[in-house]
Write an enzyme that holds these catalytic residues in place. Structure first.
Site, mmCIF file in Angstrom:
data_model
loop_
_atom_site.group_PDB
_atom_site.id
_atom_site.type_symbol
_atom_site.label_atom_id
_atom_site.label_comp_id
_atom_site.label_asym_id
_atom_site.label_seq_id
_atom_site.Cartn_x
_atom_site.Cartn_y
_atom_site.Cartn_z
ATOM 1 N N ARG A 26 0.683 -1.157 0.090
ATOM 2 C CA ARG A 26 -0.093 -0.031 -0.076
ATOM 3 C C ARG A 26 0.762 1.293 0.126
ATOM 4 N NH1 ARG A 26 -5.665 -0.549 1.129
ATOM 5 N NH2 ARG A 26 -6.095 -2.744 0.593
ATOM 6 N N ARG A 30 -3.418 6.318 1.158
ATOM 7 C CA ARG A 30 -3.502 7.556 1.605
ATOM 8 C C ARG A 30 -2.664 8.345 2.825
ATOM 9 N NH1 ARG A 30 -9.115 4.505 3.399
ATOM 10 N NH2 ARG A 30 -7.342 3.034 3.622
ATOM 11 N N ARG A 39 -7.007 12.382 -4.441
ATOM 12 C CA ARG A 39 -8.407 12.017 -4.009
ATOM 13 C C ARG A 39 -9.576 13.023 -3.652
ATOM 14 N NH1 ARG A 39 -11.768 9.116 -3.204
ATOM 15 N NH2 ARG A 39 -11.853 7.896 -1.508
ATOM 16 N N ASP A 75 -6.398 -2.547 -7.879
ATOM 17 C CA ASP A 75 -7.070 -2.961 -6.376
ATOM 18 C C ASP A 75 -7.170 -4.471 -6.954
ATOM 19 O OD1 ASP A 75 -8.343 -2.298 -3.771
ATOM 20 O OD2 ASP A 75 -9.491 -3.900 -4.347
ATOM 21 N N TYR A 150 -15.185 -11.778 -1.123
ATOM 22 C CA TYR A 150 -15.876 -10.458 -1.356
ATOM 23 C C TYR A 150 -17.273 -10.677 -2.350
ATOM 24 C CZ TYR A 150 -12.235 -7.748 0.505
ATOM 25 O OH TYR A 150 -11.457 -7.148 1.453
#
Ligand code: CP3
Length: 351
Positions: A26, A30, A39, A75, A150
């Site tokens: 990652r 963020r 973003r 992703d 998922y």
């Protein structure tokens, strides 16, 4: 003329390295103010689907830190984009139309191709044009079982009860869905390799939910299919089963060059279990980046000691970096790993 192999690729092959290579799960995300600024203007799906933006986000951490590899900004759900499942992010993945019956699985099985391929192809080409040669590009896919979780549950969950119940209630439909997800991963990884991927990683974030015999029965066969099918591409394959301590011996039977280890298993213990033939990737606790500098340094040194002196180690966190991490701590980490492991008289390996 022979060329030197970048340290990350050399370590994947267990060849001598001038320093232990490091990248961070990652790393594009963020905790970086420049990511948060982008973003504010675009939602996550737009960033992911727009090659120029995805390439920019991929390169952001490379400009800031002396990382030894880049990872494509995408992703694990990207190959399911455009397959009529109603994928969105809030902030974790949401599937508006989860697959909860055998009939739904059979209808989905008609697809087989991977989604997201066009934008990922273009993003990879842009990134490769802009990356320095010594920083290879890792591309990745979700492991079939993790995507299964998922797809059946419909959203992130702590224990994925609906998905795990489906394994027992609908064994045939479950096996079919896992096989379809394996084919999707193969098509997606092959497309990434054609576009310029230099290593392929499989994230199995929910493998740790399964008991060892269930893991061997459910997770391993589609995983083995994917890894075997992409072997001919000649790229290093990295498999990362999160929370995989009880599963490492089985995971080590997969055809991979590198096994990712989460922060809970000391690398020396992982090495005892998997033996000498694989490189190990990991495994500083992501939360150690919240310690003061002296304690962080001790924790980094401990991971290096655990890894031992051989070349077959790629430094990473034991899971993705937390969004509230101070980027300066990442700079400190990268610098310390490089300094602590630098081989002054290194004669470069050649290919
Ligand atoms: O590592 C990188 O820098 C490359 C990009 C990357 C993302 N997701 C971008 C992302 C990678 C490798 C992933 C993998 C991924 N995605 C995994 C496997 C690794 C793991 O964490 O176990 C999983 C389980 C997902 C699913 C997912 N996507 C979740 C749970 C979330 C939301 C919460 C979170 O942890 O960020 C996402 C969204 C997502 N994927 C974001 C990013 C940067 C955040 C989106 C935002 O900006 O709001």
């Amino acid at each position: 003329m022979s060329e030197t192999l970048p340290p990350f690729l050399a370590a994947c092959r267990r060849l001598p390295v001038p320093h232990t290579p490091i990248w961070i799960m990652r790393q594009a995300g963020r905790y970086l103010p420049e990511y948060r600024a982008l973003r504010e203007k675009h939602d996550f799906l737009t960033l992911m689907r727009t090659p120029e933006l995805a390439a920019e986000v991929t390169l952001q951490p490379i400009r800031r830190f002396a990382l030894d590899a880049a990872i494509l900004f995408a992703d694990i759900m990207t190959p399911l984009d455009g397959l009529d499942l109603g994928l969105r992010f809030a902030p974790g993945p949401v599937i508006e139309r989860p697959l909860r019956t055998a009939a739904a699985v059979e209808a989905f099985a008609a697809h087989r191709g991977a989604g997201g391929v066009e934008s990922v192809d273009q993003a990879i080409r842009l990134v490769r044009e802009r990356l320095p040669r010594e920083v290879p590009l890792i591309c990745f896919a979700g492991a079939p079982f993790t995507l299964f979780c998922y797809l059946v549950e419909g959203r992130a969950s702590k224990h994925f009860p609906t998905a795990r119940a489906f394994l027992y209630a609908e064994p045939a439909a479950s096996a079919l869905l896992l096989d379809v997800l394996a084919d999707i991963a193969i098509a997606y990884l092959e497309a990434q390799a054609r576009a310029g991927a230099q290593a392929l990683m499989l994230f199995d974030s929910w493998a740790g939910l399964l008991a060892r015999d269930e893991y061997a029965r459910v997770c391993l066969p589609p995983m083995r299919k994917v890894l075997a099918a992409v072997g001919h591409l000649g790229l290093p394959r990295i498999y990362f089963p999160l929370d995989g301590a009880p599963l490492l011996a089985d995971a080590a039977t997969l055809p991979v060059e590198v096994l990712g280890v989460d922060w809970r298993t000391p690398l020396s213990r992982a090495r005892e279990i998997v033996g000498p033939t694989l490189a190990l990737q990991g495994n500083l606790d992501p939360m150690a980046l919240f310690a003061d500098d002296a304690e962080l340094d001790r924790r980094i040194d401990r991971v290096l000691e655990e890894a031992g002196s051989g070349p077959a180690h790629i430094f990473n966190l034991g899971h993705g970096i937390e969004a509230t991490t101070d980027p300066d701590k990442v700079a400190r980490l990268v610098d310390r790993v490089h300094r602590a492991t630098a081989v002054p008289t290194f004669a470069q390996s050649t290919v």
